[in-house]
Design a protein around this motif. Structure first.
Motif, PDB file in Angstrom:
ATOM      1  N   ALA A   1     -89.552 -13.125   4.387  1.00 18.60           N
ATOM      2  CA  ALA A   1     -90.735 -12.107   4.473  1.00 18.60           C
ATOM      3  C   ALA A   1     -90.278 -10.838   3.858  1.00 18.60           C
ATOM      4  O   ALA A   1     -89.267 -10.275   3.989  1.00 18.60           O
ATOM      5  N   LEU A   2     -91.496 -10.350   3.198  1.00 15.94           N
ATOM      6  CA  LEU A   2     -91.143  -8.703   2.744  1.00 15.94           C
ATOM      7  C   LEU A   2     -91.431  -7.873   3.666  1.00 15.94           C
ATOM      8  O   LEU A   2     -92.746  -8.124   4.256  1.00 15.94           O
ATOM      9  N   ARG A   3     -90.910  -6.706   4.072  1.00 12.92           N
ATOM     10  CA  ARG A   3     -91.323  -5.773   4.860  1.00 12.92           C
ATOM     11  C   ARG A   3     -92.615  -4.995   4.139  1.00 12.92           C
ATOM     12  O   ARG A   3     -92.203  -4.688   2.919  1.00 12.92           O
ATOM     13  N   PRO A   4     -93.469  -4.633   4.663  1.00 12.96           N
ATOM     14  CA  PRO A   4     -94.413  -3.727   4.201  1.00 12.96           C
ATOM     15  C   PRO A   4     -93.708  -2.529   3.345  1.00 12.96           C
ATOM     16  O   PRO A   4     -92.820  -1.782   4.107  1.00 12.96           O
ATOM     17  N   GLY A   5     -93.894  -2.108   2.149  1.00  9.46           N
ATOM     18  CA  GLY A   5     -93.349  -0.927   1.466  1.00  9.46           C
ATOM     19  C   GLY A   5     -93.357  -1.164  -0.014  1.00  9.46           C
ATOM     20  O   GLY A   5     -93.646  -2.202  -0.625  1.00  9.46           O
ATOM     21  N   THR A   6     -92.346  -0.339  -0.700  1.00  7.94           N
ATOM     22  CA  THR A   6     -92.382  -0.395  -2.226  1.00  7.94           C
ATOM     23  C   THR A   6     -91.124  -1.368  -2.485  1.00  7.94           C
ATOM     24  O   THR A   6     -90.171  -1.301  -1.961  1.00  7.94           O
ATOM     25  N   TYR A   7     -91.446  -2.099  -3.535  1.00  6.67           N
ATOM     26  CA  TYR A   7     -90.179  -2.793  -4.247  1.00  6.67           C
ATOM     27  C   TYR A   7     -90.076  -2.501  -5.391  1.00  6.67           C
ATOM     28  O   TYR A   7     -91.246  -2.213  -6.235  1.00  6.67           O
ATOM     29  N   ARG A   8     -88.865  -2.740  -6.170  1.00  7.72           N
ATOM     30  CA  ARG A   8     -88.726  -2.619  -7.614  1.00  7.72           C
ATOM     31  C   ARG A   8     -88.113  -3.925  -8.144  1.00  7.72           C
ATOM     32  O   ARG A   8     -87.354  -4.317  -7.528  1.00  7.72           O
ATOM     33  N   SER A   9     -88.642  -3.953  -9.345  1.00  8.98           N
ATOM     34  CA  SER A   9     -87.971  -5.275  -9.845  1.00  8.98           C
ATOM     35  C   SER A   9     -86.277  -4.900 -10.064  1.00  8.98           C
ATOM     36  O   SER A   9     -86.044  -3.947 -10.798  1.00  8.98           O
ATOM     37  N   GLU A  10     -85.391  -6.042  -9.955  1.00 12.43           N
ATOM     38  CA  GLU A  10     -84.139  -5.848  -9.966  1.00 12.43           C
ATOM     39  C   GLU A  10     -83.688  -6.374 -11.637  1.00 12.43           C
ATOM     40  O   GLU A  10     -82.786  -5.871 -12.358  1.00 12.43           O
ATOM     41  N   GLU A  11     -84.418  -7.146 -12.126  1.00 13.75           N
ATOM     42  CA  GLU A  11     -84.081  -8.148 -13.291  1.00 13.75           C
ATOM     43  C   GLU A  11     -85.304  -8.082 -14.295  1.00 13.75           C
ATOM     44  O   GLU A  11     -85.015  -8.170 -15.453  1.00 13.75           O
ATOM     45  N   PHE A  12     -86.735  -8.258 -13.713  1.00 13.85           N
ATOM     46  CA  PHE A  12     -87.609  -8.384 -14.630  1.00 13.85           C
ATOM     47  C   PHE A  12     -87.686  -7.166 -15.608  1.00 13.85           C
ATOM     48  O   PHE A  12     -87.426  -5.921 -15.136  1.00 13.85           O
ATOM     49  N   LYS A  13     -87.985  -7.595 -17.025  1.00  9.80           N
ATOM     50  CA  LYS A  13     -88.423  -6.482 -18.010  1.00  9.80           C
ATOM     51  C   LYS A  13     -89.817  -6.587 -18.709  1.00  9.80           C
ATOM     52  O   LYS A  13     -90.038  -7.826 -18.969  1.00  9.80           O
ATOM     53  N   PRO A  14     -90.420  -5.724 -18.734  1.00 11.16           N
ATOM     54  CA  PRO A  14     -90.218  -4.329 -18.287  1.00 11.16           C
ATOM     55  C   PRO A  14     -90.107  -4.066 -16.708  1.00 11.16           C
ATOM     56  O   PRO A  14     -90.682  -4.746 -16.197  1.00 11.16           O
ATOM     57  N   SER A  15     -89.255  -2.995 -16.499  1.00 11.25           N
ATOM     58  CA  SER A  15     -89.146  -2.870 -14.849  1.00 11.25           C
ATOM     59  C   SER A  15     -90.401  -2.249 -14.238  1.00 11.25           C
ATOM     60  O   SER A  15     -91.223  -1.686 -14.943  1.00 11.25           O
ATOM     61  N   LEU A  16     -90.596  -2.374 -13.195  1.00  7.98           N
ATOM     62  CA  LEU A  16     -91.787  -2.107 -12.423  1.00  7.98           C
ATOM     63  C   LEU A  16     -91.493  -1.962 -11.008  1.00  7.98           C
ATOM     64  O   LEU A  16     -90.604  -2.374 -10.651  1.00  7.98           O
ATOM     65  N   SER A  17     -92.357  -1.332 -10.396  1.00  2.00           N
ATOM     66  CA  SER A  17     -92.465  -0.929  -9.001  1.00  2.00           C
ATOM     67  C   SER A  17     -93.839  -1.570  -8.320  1.00  2.00           C
ATOM     68  O   SER A  17     -94.840  -1.281  -9.231  1.00  2.00           O
ATOM     69  N   PHE A  18     -93.868  -1.911  -7.187  1.00  2.00           N
ATOM     70  CA  PHE A  18     -95.158  -2.229  -6.603  1.00  2.00           C
ATOM     71  C   PHE A  18     -94.970  -2.090  -5.050  1.00  2.00           C
ATOM     72  O   PHE A  18     -93.940  -2.044  -4.525  1.00  2.00           O
ATOM     73  N   HIS A  19     -96.112  -1.863  -4.274  1.00  2.00           N
ATOM     74  CA  HIS A  19     -96.278  -1.937  -2.896  1.00  2.00           C
ATOM     75  C   HIS A  19     -96.916  -2.848  -2.258  1.00  2.00           C
ATOM     76  O   HIS A  19     -97.949  -3.505  -2.798  1.00  2.00           O
ATOM     77  N   VAL A  20     -96.302  -3.564  -1.174  1.00  2.00           N
ATOM     78  CA  VAL A  20     -96.955  -4.488  -0.621  1.00  2.00           C
ATOM     79  C   VAL A  20     -97.218  -4.267   1.068  1.00  2.00           C
ATOM     80  O   VAL A  20     -96.589  -3.464   1.590  1.00  2.00           O
ATOM     81  N   GLY A  21     -98.251  -4.824   1.574  1.00  2.00           N
ATOM     82  CA  GLY A  21     -98.527  -4.800   3.030  1.00  2.00           C
ATOM     83  C   GLY A  21     -98.065  -6.025   3.553  1.00  2.00           C
ATOM     84  O   GLY A  21     -97.201  -6.864   3.230  1.00  2.00           O
ATOM     85  N   LYS A  22     -98.583  -6.265   4.808  1.00  2.00           N
ATOM     86  CA  LYS A  22     -98.170  -7.490   5.707  1.00  2.00           C
ATOM     87  C   LYS A  22     -98.503  -8.645   5.024  1.00  2.00           C
ATOM     88  O   LYS A  22     -99.476  -8.792   4.268  1.00  2.00           O
ATOM     89  N   GLY A  23     -97.743  -9.521   5.142  1.00  2.00           N
ATOM     90  CA  GLY A  23     -97.857 -10.947   4.905  1.00  2.00           C
ATOM     91  C   GLY A  23     -97.296 -11.610   3.583  1.00  2.00           C
ATOM     92  O   GLY A  23     -97.732 -12.858   3.318  1.00  2.00           O
ATOM     93  N   TRP A  24     -96.857 -10.636   2.729  1.00  2.00           N
ATOM     94  CA  TRP A  24     -96.142 -11.262   1.415  1.00  2.00           C
ATOM     95  C   TRP A  24     -94.677 -11.495   1.669  1.00  2.00           C
ATOM     96  O   TRP A  24     -94.002 -11.025   2.657  1.00  2.00           O
ATOM     97  N   SER A  25     -94.229 -12.476   0.939  1.00  2.00           N
ATOM     98  CA  SER A  25     -92.748 -13.170   0.964  1.00  2.00           C
ATOM     99  C   SER A  25     -92.565 -13.338  -0.557  1.00  2.00           C
ATOM    100  O   SER A  25     -93.022 -13.236  -1.465  1.00  2.00           O
ATOM    101  N   SER A  26     -90.893 -13.070  -0.438  1.00  2.00           N
ATOM    102  CA  SER A  26     -90.406 -13.520  -1.807  1.00  2.00           C
ATOM    103  C   SER A  26     -90.294 -14.918  -2.122  1.00  2.00           C
ATOM    104  O   SER A  26     -90.829 -15.562  -1.077  1.00  2.00           O
ATOM    105  N   THR A  27     -90.172 -15.440  -3.191  1.00  2.00           N
ATOM    106  CA  THR A  27     -90.390 -16.823  -3.342  1.00  2.00           C
ATOM    107  C   THR A  27     -88.897 -17.462  -3.609  1.00  2.00           C
ATOM    108  O   THR A  27     -87.763 -16.883  -4.166  1.00  2.00           O
ATOM    109  N   PRO A  28     -88.947 -18.887  -3.625  1.00  2.00           N
ATOM    110  CA  PRO A  28     -87.542 -19.717  -3.731  1.00  2.00           C
ATOM    111  C   PRO A  28     -87.274 -19.343  -5.314  1.00  2.00           C
ATOM    112  O   PRO A  28     -86.023 -19.503  -5.547  1.00  2.00           O
ATOM    113  N   LEU A  29     -88.141 -19.326  -6.274  1.00  2.00           N
ATOM    114  CA  LEU A  29     -87.864 -19.087  -7.780  1.00  2.00           C
ATOM    115  C   LEU A  29     -87.217 -17.786  -7.591  1.00  2.00           C
ATOM    116  O   LEU A  29     -87.648 -16.898  -7.331  1.00  2.00           O
TER     117      LEU A  29
END
Length: 187
Positions: A1-29
């Motif tokens: 599970a992802l905590r609500p907050g802002t996340y930045r891409s580590e590897e994805f190009k072009p780089s980006l950031s985004f904010h998530v609220g409750k209920g989002w998770s990272s994926t197995p991929l």
């Protein structure tokens, strides 16, 4: 599970950031230079894809991988096994693009795509092949809203959020909240 907050891409190009609220998770991929995905529950999610390779549509679903076309919107609209809505202009993080909704259309009886071995169901359409070798596909009964941005620092980025068609109208505002927070360049 992802905590609500802002996340930045580590590897994805072009780089980006985004904010998530409750209920989002990272994926197995794993995140890759051409792919980043987050999910909500077991059946809904949002992904960012820098499409390099696509599966060429064939009557049998053979895994013929070719370079991605310049016109990703046109490719989806012309795909014989997809049904698309009319593209609408949108912007994400200050970059202009177009958005359309996509579902699986009529499939030939001889159709046996790569994704059928993953999901155990032949009613799916292989779309993109990631640098990791994983396919991105669309399953029958799932709707995706696709946004294509043709110039994010010189790259074409495809953003898609998806859920079962019956839950799509409920999920769409949650995914759109995340998209509305996207900033390019990791700033």
């Amino acid at each position: 599970a992802l905590r609500p907050g802002t996340y930045r891409s580590e590897e994805f190009k072009p780089s980006l950031s985004f904010h998530v609220g409750k209920g989002w998770s990272s994926t197995p991929l794993e995140e890759a230079s051409d792919f980043l995905e987050i999910t909500q529950g077991q059946t809904a999610g949002l992904n960012f894809v820098n499409v390099q390779k696509v599966y060429k549509p064939t009557k049998t679903g053979s895994a013929i991988v070719v370079d991605a076309p310049k016109d990703m919107v046109g490719w989806q609209q012309q795909h014989p096994y997809l049904q698309t809505s009319k593209p609408e202009p949108v912007g994400v993080g200050g970059v202009k693009g177009v958005q359309l909704e996509v579902v699986v259309g009529d499939l030939p009886q001889t159709y046996n795509p790569t994704c059928s071995t993953i999901v155990g169901n032949p009613n799916c359409v292989d779309l993109f092949r990631l640098s990791t070798g994983e396919p991105i596909f669309l399953l029958e009964g799932v709707k995706v809203r696709v946004t294509v941005l043709e110039d994010v620092g010189g790259e074409t980025v495809t953003i898609g959020f998806f859920s079962p068609t019956s839950e799509f109208e409920e999920f769409a505002p949650e995914a759109q909240k995340v998209i509305d927070t996207v900033k390019w360049g990791g700033s």
